[in-house]
Design an enzyme around this catalytic site. Sequence first.
Site, PDB file in Angstrom:
ATOM      1  CG  HIS A 262      -1.864  -1.408  13.691  1.00 47.34           C
ATOM      2  ND1 HIS A 262      -2.269  -1.830  12.609  1.00 47.34           N
ATOM      3  CD2 HIS A 262      -0.846  -0.320  13.429  1.00 47.34           C
ATOM      4  CE1 HIS A 262      -1.690  -0.779  11.633  1.00 47.34           C
ATOM      5  NE2 HIS A 262      -0.693   0.239  12.333  1.00 47.34           N
TER       6      HIS A 262
ATOM      7  NE  ARG B 234      -0.123  -8.367   1.680  1.00 44.44           N
ATOM      8  CZ  ARG B 234       0.564  -7.826   1.176  1.00 44.44           C
ATOM      9  NH1 ARG B 234       1.477  -5.813   1.393  1.00 44.44           N
ATOM     10  NH2 ARG B 234       0.357  -7.572   0.266  1.00 44.44           N
TER      11      ARG B 234
ATOM     12  CB  SER C 286       4.544  -5.129   3.272  1.00 44.96           C
ATOM     13  OG  SER C 286       3.636  -3.649   3.312  1.00 44.96           O
TER      14      SER C 286
ATOM     15  CE1 TYR D 157      -4.096  -4.802   0.066  1.00 42.86           C
ATOM     16  CE2 TYR D 157      -2.418  -6.953  -0.991  1.00 42.86           C
ATOM     17  CZ  TYR D 157      -3.039  -5.949  -0.548  1.00 42.86           C
ATOM     18  OH  TYR D 157      -2.862  -4.549  -1.717  1.00 42.86           O
TER      19      TYR D 157
ATOM     20  NE  ARG E 108       6.212  -2.671  -0.767  1.00 45.29           N
ATOM     21  CZ  ARG E 108       6.750  -3.310  -1.085  1.00 45.29           C
ATOM     22  NH1 ARG E 108       8.097  -3.593  -2.035  1.00 45.29           N
ATOM     23  NH2 ARG E 108       6.974  -4.430  -1.225  1.00 45.29           N
ATOM     24  CE  LYS E 109       7.903  -3.295  -6.096  1.00 44.10           C
ATOM     25  NZ  LYS E 109       9.066  -4.420  -6.694  1.00 44.10           N
ATOM     26  N   GLY E 110       1.276  -1.282  -4.058  1.00 38.86           N
ATOM     27  CA  GLY E 110      -0.313  -1.851  -4.527  1.00 38.86           C
ATOM     28  C   GLY E 110      -0.551  -3.494  -4.728  1.00 38.86           C
TER      29      GLY E 110
END
Length: 302
Positions: A107, A129, A137, A195, A265-267
């Site tokens: 990171h 992103r 997120s 992304y 999570r949701k993607g």
Amino acid sequence: MTRPSYNRVPKESETVPRPDLHVASRERLEAESSLDWLPKDRFHLAQISNIHNSPSISFQRSRFNDPTNPLLKRNPHELIPFIEIEFPLFPHVDVLQDKGNTLFATHMPHDFLPDSVVKSGCKMVYIWRDPKDTFVSFWNFMQKQRSTRGPLNSLEECFDMFCRGISGEGPYLDHVLGYWKAHQENPDKTLFLKYENVSADPLPYVKRLAEFMGYRFTAEEEKNGVVEKVVNLCSFETLKNLEVNKGDKERADISSPNVNRAFFRKGKTGDWVNYLTPDMAARMDGLMEEKFKGTGLLENGN
């Protein structure tokens, strides 16, 4: 809103193992974030080409049908070590003991990378992103984290800090810009992806990634649907529904503040609309346009 305390920048005196491929992003490896889907594909593409040590790429790529594939048995974080976490703090983990492993993640901002990475000649893949989704997120991820440091500030307070550049790996927009400049200077060594574009149409990006890594899919593989099978194996739904990533299961090799399912999570893209007001969104968009103006990133950073 800070990173876990085990996150540490390697000192210049420390030599990070020489990677062949370095995966970089400002986000953590949450399954909805920029580093979610691609690292698994990167791992799979590198794995099938390195572990078998066979000259036949087609034979190696047949491993997506192998029930012993590590991606089906372990959380991806166990398979792609971070140079600022596992390497300095948990050198005993098996993926670091495997001298054949040449795939690492980080990171860290580009300017913080140690010379043993920057000057090694390794290839780097960076994915960014929409910063509004990055914040949302990260906010949700931190809410799930087991911590003894008390509750987070309010979403509004955390968003204000994020906009002012107060964040665990430094200002997000500067982080993105650092790797964009590295890509511009040497596009053969740094692959820069967005992304939202990858998520919308993953197949061409998997082929692009494989070619960048030096493992181009053959015409026969494409005809036989190997690209699609790699994407399916590494998809959000496949990984989220694996037994290892359900319930309260966690890593067995190191102590982590997160259970495995916290990384899924949701993607989805655009979830920021459920959390940020129009004024908050406009503020972030304005900061991004100002920061990236004249760099070519917004026009070409895909």
